[in-house]
Design an enzyme around this catalytic site. Structure first.
Site, short mmCIF file in Angstrom:
data_model
loop_
_atom_site.label_atom_id
_atom_site.label_comp_id
_atom_site.label_asym_id
_atom_site.label_seq_id
_atom_site.Cartn_x
_atom_site.Cartn_y
_atom_site.Cartn_z
CG HIS A 143 17.81 -6.25 -34.08
ND1 HIS A 143 16.92 -5.95 -34.44
CD2 HIS A 143 18.43 -6.70 -35.37
CE1 HIS A 143 16.50 -6.23 -35.87
NE2 HIS A 143 17.62 -6.63 -36.40
CD GLU A 144 22.14 -7.89 -35.45
OE1 GLU A 144 22.13 -8.90 -36.35
OE2 GLU A 144 21.70 -6.84 -36.10
CG HIS A 147 18.35 -11.23 -36.64
ND1 HIS A 147 16.96 -11.46 -37.01
CD2 HIS A 147 18.71 -10.12 -36.81
CE1 HIS A 147 17.07 -10.30 -37.67
NE2 HIS A 147 17.84 -9.51 -37.67
CD GLU A 227 16.17 -6.93 -39.83
OE1 GLU A 227 16.58 -5.95 -38.99
OE2 GLU A 227 16.76 -7.80 -40.10
#
Length: 299
Positions: A143-144, A147, A227
């Site tokens: 997820h990070e 980003h 998100e």
């Protein structure tokens, strides 16, 4: 379904950014129309201010962000499990290896920062490392890393900068009205006796009053879309939607962070570190975790 969600989230983000620029232009035009007799001049000034705000925030040092959040840098020797997971996710995402940090906090959380993949960094709390298994940690770091790959930090920074510029212009207009600037303009317009001038005056005043709230709501909408996108992109990297679902479920049951987190940093985290309730939910930077899990189940 996965790629449809990714494409849809990207499309919605760009639409929201367009709305942001239109809001900034509207406020600039209104301020210019009311106070310098040139709506176009005000529009240009507003766009310049927004550009300067964005540049100053985009180039904010990673060290500053990490210091504000009490993070310490680690390497392969001091935190091998976390380091290797981040390394694997960066390799799959085809981005340079980001710097890795740990925040000593029992809450479960993580975030990424950096305006581009070349100067990016990720951070995870000690609580996250203690509770998450390998698959869940991969999902969170995926997820990070997503980003970073998707330039989400830059997009979110631009959104914050534009919101700040809109709020600053509206506040400046309010002070000028308080000191009589709008009154002089209104008197001039009354002498002109033009109905269109009155309509423009009312519309300009409404724009100045309502734009800051609208800008905040758009900024939050952009944050929520990014998100959703990062969740879907993490699944693209790990090929393991259940790992992301399990990680989100644990994040949902985590307590708030023990250390104070400022509003700007709060938007960076995978899970809202403050976890307020009631009316505050309207201004969450994150979508409800239950909704994020439901979207993943639909893949």
């Amino acid at each position: 379904m996965l790629f449809d969600q990714i494409a849809s989230n990207k499309r919605k983000t760009w639409i929201l950014l367009l709305v942001f620029f239109l809001l900034l232009a509207l406020v600039g035009y209104a301020v210019g129309y009311l106070f310098i007799r040139s709506g176009l001049g005000g529009l240009v000034i507003a766009l310049i201010i927004g550009f300067i705000y964005a540049l100053s925030m985009i180039f904010q040092s990673t060290e500053i962000v990490m210091s504000m959040n009490g993070a310490r840098e680690v390497d392969e020797q001091t935190a091998p499990d976390l380091y290797h997971v981040v390394e694997d996710m960066a390799l799959v995402a085809q981005i340079p290896m980001p710097r890795v940090f740990i925040i000593d906090d029992p809450a479960l959380n993580a975030f990424a920062t950096g305006s581009n993949p070349q100067n990016a960094a990720v951070a995870a709390t000690s609580g996250l490392l203690a509770i998450m298994n390998r698959e869940e940690l991969e999902a969170v770091m995926g997820h990070e890393v997503s980003h970073i790959r998707n330039y989400d930090i830059r997009i979110s920074t631009i959104a914050v900068a534009l919101a700040s510029a809109i709020t600053m212009l509206s506040s400046m207009a309010g002070r000028m009205m308080w000191w009589g600037g709008a009154g002089r303009r209104r008197s001039d317009d009354d002498r002109d006796g033009n109905g269109l001038e009155i309509i423009m005056l009312v519309v300009s005043l409404l724009a100045i009053v309502l734009a800051p709230l609208a800008a905040t709501l758009v900024q939050l909408a952009i944050s929520r879309q990014r998100e959703f996108l990062a969740d879907a992109s993490s699944v693209e990297l790990t090929r393991n939607p259940q790992g992301m679902i399990n990680a989100l479920d644990k994040l949902d049951n985590s307590k708030p962070m023990s250390r104070h987190v400022d509003d700007a940093s709060s938007a960076l985290y995978i899970n809202d570190p403050k976890k307020g309730g009631g009316f505050q939910k309207l201004f969450y930077t994150h979508p409800p975790i239950s909704e994020r899990i439901e979207r993943l189940k639909q893949m």
